[in-house]
Design a protein around this motif. Structure first.
Motif, short mmCIF file in Angstrom:
data_model
loop_
_atom_site.label_atom_id
_atom_site.label_comp_id
_atom_site.label_asym_id
_atom_site.label_seq_id
_atom_site.Cartn_x
_atom_site.Cartn_y
_atom_site.Cartn_z
N LYS A 10 0.66 -1.02 -0.14
CA LYS A 10 0.08 0.03 -0.05
C LYS A 10 0.88 1.27 0.12
CE LYS A 10 -3.50 -2.89 0.15
NZ LYS A 10 -4.02 -3.20 -1.07
N VAL A 11 2.01 1.13 -0.56
CA VAL A 11 3.09 2.30 -0.56
C VAL A 11 3.78 2.03 -1.95
CG1 VAL A 11 5.21 3.31 0.17
CG2 VAL A 11 3.53 2.65 1.67
N GLY A 12 3.81 2.91 -2.52
CA GLY A 12 4.63 2.76 -3.85
C GLY A 12 3.72 2.88 -5.07
N PRO A 13 4.22 2.71 -6.49
CA PRO A 13 3.63 2.53 -7.56
C PRO A 13 2.56 1.64 -7.71
CG PRO A 13 5.91 2.15 -7.98
CD PRO A 13 5.84 2.61 -6.41
N LYS A 14 1.72 1.66 -8.37
CA LYS A 14 0.59 0.57 -8.69
C LYS A 14 0.94 0.13 -10.03
CE LYS A 14 -3.42 3.07 -6.47
NZ LYS A 14 -4.71 3.49 -6.53
N ASP A 15 1.74 0.45 -10.73
CA ASP A 15 2.24 -0.03 -12.22
C ASP A 15 3.47 -0.59 -12.19
OD1 ASP A 15 3.30 2.33 -11.84
OD2 ASP A 15 2.86 3.15 -14.21
N ARG A 16 4.24 -0.80 -11.09
CA ARG A 16 5.53 -1.52 -11.10
C ARG A 16 5.58 -2.62 -10.14
NH1 ARG A 16 11.23 1.54 -10.19
NH2 ARG A 16 12.58 -0.43 -10.10
N PHE A 17 5.93 -3.88 -10.56
CA PHE A 17 5.89 -5.08 -9.88
C PHE A 17 7.16 -4.79 -8.79
CE2 PHE A 17 4.35 -7.15 -13.86
CZ PHE A 17 2.98 -6.90 -13.49
N ILE A 18 6.82 -5.62 -7.75
CA ILE A 18 7.95 -5.60 -6.69
C ILE A 18 9.34 -6.61 -7.48
CG2 ILE A 18 6.59 -5.41 -4.66
CD1 ILE A 18 6.92 -8.45 -4.53
N PRO A 19 10.38 -6.26 -7.15
CA PRO A 19 11.59 -7.11 -7.72
C PRO A 19 11.83 -8.43 -6.89
CG PRO A 19 12.72 -5.44 -6.14
CD PRO A 19 10.91 -5.01 -5.94
N GLY A 20 10.65 -9.16 -6.90
CA GLY A 20 10.62 -10.35 -6.22
C GLY A 20 9.37 -11.04 -6.29
N VAL A 21 9.04 -12.43 -5.82
CA VAL A 21 8.04 -13.25 -5.81
C VAL A 21 7.72 -13.71 -4.44
CG1 VAL A 21 7.80 -13.47 -8.33
CG2 VAL A 21 9.25 -15.14 -6.66
N PRO A 22 6.41 -13.87 -4.15
CA PRO A 22 6.03 -14.66 -2.95
C PRO A 22 6.49 -16.20 -3.26
CG PRO A 22 4.36 -13.27 -3.48
CD PRO A 22 5.24 -13.38 -4.66
N ILE A 23 7.23 -16.95 -2.39
CA ILE A 23 7.70 -18.34 -2.42
C ILE A 23 7.12 -19.11 -1.56
CG2 ILE A 23 9.67 -17.85 -3.97
CD1 ILE A 23 11.49 -18.36 -1.30
N ALA A 24 7.01 -18.90 -0.42
CA ALA A 24 6.20 -19.77 0.73
C ALA A 24 5.14 -19.06 1.40
CB ALA A 24 7.54 -20.19 1.69
N TYR A 25 4.37 -20.22 2.03
CA TYR A 25 3.36 -19.60 2.87
C TYR A 25 2.96 -20.56 4.06
CZ TYR A 25 2.24 -17.69 -1.85
OH TYR A 25 2.68 -17.33 -2.90
N VAL A 26 2.55 -19.84 5.04
CA VAL A 26 2.48 -20.58 6.56
C VAL A 26 1.14 -19.89 6.95
CG1 VAL A 26 3.52 -20.87 8.93
CG2 VAL A 26 4.83 -20.77 6.84
#
Length: 255
Positions: free
Chosen positions: A103-119
């Motif tokens: 909820k901070v930063g641009p809406k049209d730019r992906f973060i430089p990473g990906v979710p990989i694990a979930y708990v």
């Protein structure tokens, strides 16, 4: 967020979820990353795949640990072990902009990473954790997912983003605060407990015997029991249901 358009996956004998031949063929002719995945899987064309990842996610650098994860798991959707742990074959389907996640930063730019694990934390507080790999450092940002917006706003306020700091500085500050281990360490932790199978989107960390889990964490994250005891209250380690009494005993015994 991108949703999967692939048919059902296949599982190898060890239950690791991998792409079927049909899924691999569906990658061909898709967007640049999926086309790169197709070439990496079928022709071992690694550079085109990595370049496509760089162009989509725009990391300042692609860390060797992140590169290894990408290449090793390009056709894998779910890795054996107690956490729901995605290979890039599934992680690539989860696209988050800065605004989506923080909820901070641009809406049209992906973060430089990906979710990989979930708990999911079914038996320890019912909190949902999302662990995010940074392509820039190979580190893993780990927080309860509902805290991401608040933590993001705290970081932005502290560094003066966007007026006095860049989005790259914002990302680096997030990592400094909430990334305490690398992706290879998280992979090692998952592999060391591979007999505990995650299923249908739920983890099984709470099924691991407390001392076994703590010893696996200490070995994988290269921490003494005393260090783990100090870190147990840190948000980035709170996804681990470490028994306080067992951890205190192990810390005392190692003195």
């Amino acid at each position: 967020m991108m949703q999967s358009r692939y048919p059902a996956t296949t599982r190898e004998e060890n239950q690791m979820e991998v792409y079927s031949e049909e899924e691999i063929q569906l990658l061909e002719g898709s967007d640049d990353v999926e086309q790169g995945m197709f070439l990496a899987i079928t022709q071992n064309e690694r550079e085109a795949f990595l370049q496509a990842v760089k162009e989509r996610y725009r990391p300042r650098i692609l860390h060797p640990l992140a590169e290894k994860y990408l290449l090793d798991t390009v056709s894998i959707k779910n890795l054996d072990g107690p956490m729901e742990f995605n290979g890039f074959g599934a992680a690539c389907l989860q696209l988050y902009s800065y605004d989506d996640m923080w909820k901070v930063g641009p809406k049209d730019r992906f973060i430089p990473g990906v979710p990989i694990a979930y708990v999911w934390g079914i038996n320890y507080g019912r909190r949902y954790y999302k662990l995010v790999l940074s392509f820039e450092t190979g580190g893993v940002i780990s927080l309860p997912f509902e805290e991401y917006p608040d933590r993001g706003r705290e970081i932005a306020e502290r560094i003066g983003y966007p007026d006095n700091a860049s989005i790259e500085q914002f990302w680096s500050s997030l990592e400094d605060a909430y990334s305490l281990f690398k992706v290879d360490q998280l992979l090692s932790f998952q592999a060391s407990l591979s007999e505990f199978e995650n299923s249908e989107g739920y983890d099984s960390l709470d099924k691991v015997e407390p001392e076994q889990l703590i010893r696996a964490a200490a070995a994988a994250f290269d921490r003494s029991f005393s260090e783990l005891k100090e870190l147990a209250g840190h948000p980035s380690f709170s996804f681990l249901p470490m028994d306080e009494g067992v951890l205190a005993r192990l810390a005392e015994e190692e003195k």
